[in-house]
Design a protein around this motif. Structure first.
Motif, short mmCIF file in Angstrom:
data_model
loop_
_atom_site.label_atom_id
_atom_site.label_comp_id
_atom_site.label_asym_id
_atom_site.label_seq_id
_atom_site.Cartn_x
_atom_site.Cartn_y
_atom_site.Cartn_z
N GLY A 91 0.82 -1.21 0.00
CA GLY A 91 0.00 0.00 0.00
C GLY A 91 0.85 1.26 0.00
N ALA A 92 1.90 1.27 0.81
CA ALA A 92 2.79 2.43 0.86
C ALA A 92 3.46 2.65 -0.49
CB ALA A 92 3.84 2.26 1.96
N ALA A 93 3.90 1.57 -1.11
CA ALA A 93 4.54 1.69 -2.41
C ALA A 93 3.55 2.20 -3.46
CB ALA A 93 5.14 0.34 -2.84
N LEU A 94 2.33 1.70 -3.40
CA LEU A 94 1.31 2.16 -4.36
C LEU A 94 1.01 3.65 -4.19
CD1 LEU A 94 -1.28 -0.73 -4.61
CD2 LEU A 94 -0.18 0.44 -6.51
N ARG A 95 1.06 4.12 -2.96
CA ARG A 95 0.77 5.55 -2.73
C ARG A 95 1.91 6.45 -3.17
NH1 ARG A 95 -1.28 3.18 1.77
NH2 ARG A 95 0.54 3.67 3.05
N THR A 96 3.13 5.93 -3.23
CA THR A 96 4.28 6.82 -3.46
C THR A 96 5.00 6.58 -4.78
OG1 THR A 96 5.75 5.32 -2.25
CG2 THR A 96 4.68 7.07 -0.98
N GLU A 97 4.81 5.46 -5.40
CA GLU A 97 5.58 5.11 -6.60
C GLU A 97 4.72 5.19 -7.85
OE1 GLU A 97 8.90 4.57 -6.65
OE2 GLU A 97 8.83 5.03 -4.51
N VAL A 98 5.02 6.14 -8.71
CA VAL A 98 4.25 6.33 -9.94
C VAL A 98 4.36 5.10 -10.85
CG1 VAL A 98 4.03 7.75 -12.02
CG2 VAL A 98 4.49 8.82 -9.81
N HIS A 99 5.51 4.44 -10.86
CA HIS A 99 5.66 3.26 -11.70
C HIS A 99 4.68 2.16 -11.30
CE1 HIS A 99 9.71 5.04 -12.58
NE2 HIS A 99 9.27 4.76 -13.78
N TRP A 109 1.72 2.64 -10.18
CA TRP A 109 0.40 3.03 -10.73
C TRP A 109 0.29 2.51 -12.16
CZ3 TRP A 109 0.39 8.92 -9.30
CH2 TRP A 109 0.42 9.05 -7.91
N PHE A 110 1.38 2.65 -12.92
CA PHE A 110 1.39 2.13 -14.29
C PHE A 110 1.20 0.61 -14.28
CE2 PHE A 110 3.83 0.10 -17.67
CZ PHE A 110 3.13 0.56 -18.77
N HIS A 111 1.91 -0.07 -13.37
CA HIS A 111 1.79 -1.53 -13.30
C HIS A 111 0.38 -1.94 -12.88
CE1 HIS A 111 5.94 -2.15 -14.18
NE2 HIS A 111 6.36 -1.54 -13.09
N ALA A 112 -0.23 -1.17 -11.98
CA ALA A 112 -1.61 -1.48 -11.57
C ALA A 112 -2.57 -1.33 -12.75
CB ALA A 112 -2.03 -0.57 -10.41
N ALA A 113 -2.41 -0.25 -13.50
CA ALA A 113 -3.27 -0.05 -14.68
C ALA A 113 -3.04 -1.15 -15.71
CB ALA A 113 -3.01 1.33 -15.28
N ALA A 114 -1.78 -1.50 -15.92
CA ALA A 114 -1.47 -2.57 -16.87
C ALA A 114 -2.04 -3.90 -16.40
CB ALA A 114 0.05 -2.67 -17.07
N THR A 115 -1.99 -4.15 -15.11
CA THR A 115 -2.55 -5.39 -14.55
C THR A 115 -4.05 -5.47 -14.82
OG1 THR A 115 -0.85 -5.52 -12.84
CG2 THR A 115 -2.89 -6.73 -12.44
N VAL A 116 -4.75 -4.38 -14.56
CA VAL A 116 -6.19 -4.35 -14.82
C VAL A 116 -6.47 -4.58 -16.30
CG1 VAL A 116 -8.25 -2.86 -14.81
CG2 VAL A 116 -6.74 -2.92 -12.81
N ALA A 117 -5.71 -3.94 -17.17
CA ALA A 117 -5.91 -4.09 -18.61
C ALA A 117 -5.64 -5.53 -19.06
CB ALA A 117 -5.01 -3.12 -19.37
N VAL A 118 -4.58 -6.13 -18.54
CA VAL A 118 -4.22 -7.50 -18.94
C VAL A 118 -5.27 -8.49 -18.45
CG1 VAL A 118 -2.55 -9.35 -18.48
CG2 VAL A 118 -1.76 -7.10 -19.20
N VAL A 119 -5.75 -8.32 -17.22
CA VAL A 119 -6.78 -9.22 -16.71
C VAL A 119 -8.07 -9.06 -17.53
CG1 VAL A 119 -8.27 -9.70 -14.72
CG2 VAL A 119 -5.80 -9.42 -14.40
N ALA A 120 -8.43 -7.84 -17.83
CA ALA A 120 -9.63 -7.61 -18.65
C ALA A 120 -9.48 -8.24 -20.03
CB ALA A 120 -9.91 -6.11 -18.77
N LEU A 121 -8.32 -8.06 -20.63
CA LEU A 121 -8.08 -8.65 -21.95
C LEU A 121 -8.10 -10.18 -21.87
CD1 LEU A 121 -7.48 -8.09 -24.93
CD2 LEU A 121 -5.03 -8.03 -24.33
N GLY A 122 -7.54 -10.72 -20.80
CA GLY A 122 -7.56 -12.17 -20.63
C GLY A 122 -8.97 -12.71 -20.49
N LEU A 123 -9.80 -12.00 -19.74
CA LEU A 123 -11.20 -12.42 -19.62
C LEU A 123 -11.93 -12.31 -20.96
CD1 LEU A 123 -12.05 -10.74 -16.19
CD2 LEU A 123 -11.79 -13.20 -16.65
N TYR A 124 -11.65 -11.24 -21.69
CA TYR A 124 -12.28 -11.04 -23.00
C TYR A 124 -11.87 -12.14 -23.98
CZ TYR A 124 -13.35 -8.95 -27.53
OH TYR A 124 -13.82 -8.74 -28.79
#
Length: 134
Positions: free
Chosen positions: A33-41, A43-58
């Motif tokens: 949680g601390a890393a997510l709040r402070t590390e912009v990179h 945030w990119f990995h979180a967005a990419a994770t959501v996109a990859v999971v969504a694409l995998g489900l699709y």
């Protein structure tokens, strides 16, 4: 034979080892949680994770494809978290610039890059045929 006293039952408590393990999970989640709040990179990995999971489900990935995707995503997250920890420790022990401190940070960042590139290759192998109709 003596009869045991009756009264309210004593609550069962987890053994100390289990309580300590549960606390360790709490510390780990706090670190993520601390890393997510402070590390912009991250945030990119979180967005990419959501996109990859969504694409995998699709795309309706097969079990082995999900395994490859999940391991790749997890490895990138782990590399980024270790990089964040290395940077924090280096900043703590070497507040002034030092070539070895710079090298440690660069190598840790390089580990993230290598893992991200490997994950991208997994993504091309798993998603490529579906996206390009092969």
């Amino acid at each position: 034979m003596p009869v045991a006293e009756s009264g309210p039952p004593t609550p069962r408590r987890f053994p100390a080892l289990l309580r300590q393990r549960a606390a360790s999970f709490g510390h780990a989640l706090r670190g993520v949680g601390a890393a997510l709040r402070t590390e912009v990179h991250l945030w990119f990995h979180a967005a990419a994770t959501v996109a990859v999971v969504a694409l995998g489900l699709y795309c309706g990935l097969a079990r082995w494809e999900w395994v490859a995707v999940v391991l790749s995503v997890g490895a990138v997250w782990c590399a980024e978290l270790v990089n964040t920890a290395v940077e924090a420790v280096v900043d703590l022990v070497s507040p002034q610039y030092h070539p070895l401190a710079g090298r440690a940070k660069d190598v840790a960042a390089g580990a993230v890059l290598v893992m991200a590139l490997a994950a991208a290759v997994v993504g091309v192998v798993v998603f490529g045929p579906r996206l390009w109709g092969q």
